[in-house]
Enzyme design. Sequence first.
Site, mmCIF file in Angstrom:
data_model
loop_
_atom_site.group_PDB
_atom_site.id
_atom_site.type_symbol
_atom_site.label_atom_id
_atom_site.label_comp_id
_atom_site.label_asym_id
_atom_site.label_seq_id
_atom_site.Cartn_x
_atom_site.Cartn_y
_atom_site.Cartn_z
ATOM 1 N N ASN A 1 -2.631 12.338 4.690
ATOM 2 C CA ASN A 1 -1.355 12.334 5.385
ATOM 3 C C ASN A 1 -0.232 11.637 4.607
ATOM 4 O O ASN A 1 0.744 12.271 4.180
ATOM 5 C CB ASN A 1 -1.605 11.674 6.747
ATOM 6 N N ASP B 1 -0.288 10.259 1.701
ATOM 7 C CA ASP B 1 -0.253 10.679 0.294
ATOM 8 C C ASP B 1 0.670 11.884 0.149
ATOM 9 O O ASP B 1 1.509 11.942 -0.762
ATOM 10 C CB ASP B 1 -1.643 11.089 -0.195
ATOM 11 N N TYR C 1 -17.236 14.205 -0.626
ATOM 12 C CA TYR C 1 -16.546 13.158 0.117
ATOM 13 C C TYR C 1 -17.322 12.815 1.391
ATOM 14 O O TYR C 1 -17.849 13.692 2.065
ATOM 15 C CB TYR C 1 -15.125 13.617 0.500
ATOM 16 N N ASP D 1 -7.198 0.085 3.490
ATOM 17 C CA ASP D 1 -8.508 0.149 4.134
ATOM 18 C C ASP D 1 -9.238 -1.198 4.310
ATOM 19 O O ASP D 1 -9.674 -1.521 5.395
ATOM 20 C CB ASP D 1 -9.433 1.086 3.344
ATOM 21 N N TYR E 1 -9.834 -2.963 -4.518
ATOM 22 C CA TYR E 1 -9.124 -2.036 -3.631
ATOM 23 C C TYR E 1 -7.883 -2.689 -3.017
ATOM 24 O O TYR E 1 -6.936 -2.978 -3.732
ATOM 25 C CB TYR E 1 -10.131 -1.595 -2.570
ATOM 26 N N TRP E 2 -7.883 -2.970 -1.709
ATOM 27 C CA TRP E 2 -6.678 -3.519 -1.076
ATOM 28 C C TRP E 2 -6.761 -5.029 -0.893
ATOM 29 O O TRP E 2 -6.049 -5.598 -0.082
ATOM 30 C CB TRP E 2 -6.425 -2.830 0.269
ATOM 31 N N GLU F 1 -5.452 4.929 -9.606
ATOM 32 C CA GLU F 1 -5.277 4.806 -8.158
ATOM 33 C C GLU F 1 -4.665 3.442 -7.821
ATOM 34 O O GLU F 1 -3.725 3.346 -7.043
ATOM 35 C CB GLU F 1 -6.642 4.964 -7.469
#
Length: 419
Positions: free
Chosen positions: A33, A35, A80, A162, A345-346, A389
């Site tokens: 979405n 992205d 995925y 996330d 990651y986050w 990323e």
Amino acid sequence: MTSISQNAIDILRENDRGTYTVPTKGLYPFQWNWDSCLTALGQRHFDENRAWTEIETLFEHQWPCGMVPHIVFHQKDDGYFPGPDIWATDRPVPTSGITQPAVAGFALKRLFDRAADPAQVAPRAAALLPKIAAWHRWFFATRDPKGEGLVAIIHPWESGRDNSIDWDIPFDRVPTDGIAPYTRRDTQHADPAHRPTKAQYDRYLWLVEHFRALQWDTARLHDASPFQVVDPGFNAILLRACADLADLAETLGRSDLAAENRAFAARGLAAMEGLWSPDHGQYLARDRVTGQLIDSASVGGLLAAFCAIPADRAAIIAETIDRHATRYRVASHPPQDPRFDAKRYWRGPVWLVVNYMIADGLARAGQADAAARITASSLDLIRENGFAEYYDPQSGEPLGGGRFTWTAAMVLEFLSMEG
Ligand code: GLC
């Protein structure tokens, strides 16, 4: 040597599946979405028509209730997890059952404002307008049941950040019992040390299974979720989108939608004040279940600058970013926090999409120098380390998936901002 701008265009073309763009081959083989909405902003620099299609495709998969799902599973792909069979949302084209940051209203206005010929794209904007307005209406109806002015996320994936430290305390409340056995796929594409942990993944899946048991009735999920968090970043994106949509609706003669969205924005902005932390010099998330502010000075609270917060707050946010300074800004969590993890990651890394929205907001709030520093740092990061990323904010090491779509899109935007 190929310029970074040509490189960015090549990546966007490579990940283009005709009417939607995958975030990157392998790791994320569907349409996401937020992205897509941010990707359109990159595509507009070389193919305006294609940029509009990106957002139109996403909205073809809007649910009748108004929600726009976070993933559209256009094609079968076993690479995925969790795929359509786990979500089981019963849609003509399978989708996930949760949402993501509502950046579409902002993206639409930007596409329209910067269009080569606004009159020519006006019908496309007019067709998207009520759909985005329905999404905003759904948000306030289902995610703000007590009318506080701000909406809650009910799954960490909705935030787009996330495994942020912000969610640790509320996420602990989510049980892990009874989940079906599963095999992750992300750790087959990227280093497991740079991804969420198994304990987090179990909880992600518990929530999905819990919501699925409620037949994805989006009117029931908020109250039924043990995880309800009011994220300042998520809300800032929504409130900015409401304000932008209202302006566009006015231009296109939909004063009904303009009034509705202006009211959402005004009420939300007033409520944002309740998330301000003078000690941290930024906004914080609130755990709606306990009512407590969450003591985590993440990028979510800096991203608040994307909506029309008071100018003095924006000035303090600019100072906070300087104070946390890493070689590459803006770290998703400051290194001063003992929970900071530079590569996971986050929980520390830099993400270009967040940089873009913070820089845009700060520039609008009169913090042009702070915005320019983020733009310059973002472009340095790419020139020195290529298109990934996410990145280690201290070393710049590229992490996660490679040749990443939204990173490429943001580079085209940053280059245009640099002038
Ligand atoms: C990850 C990110 C999320 C993004 C998705 C696709 O799940 O955390 O924000 O939308 O990947 O790129």
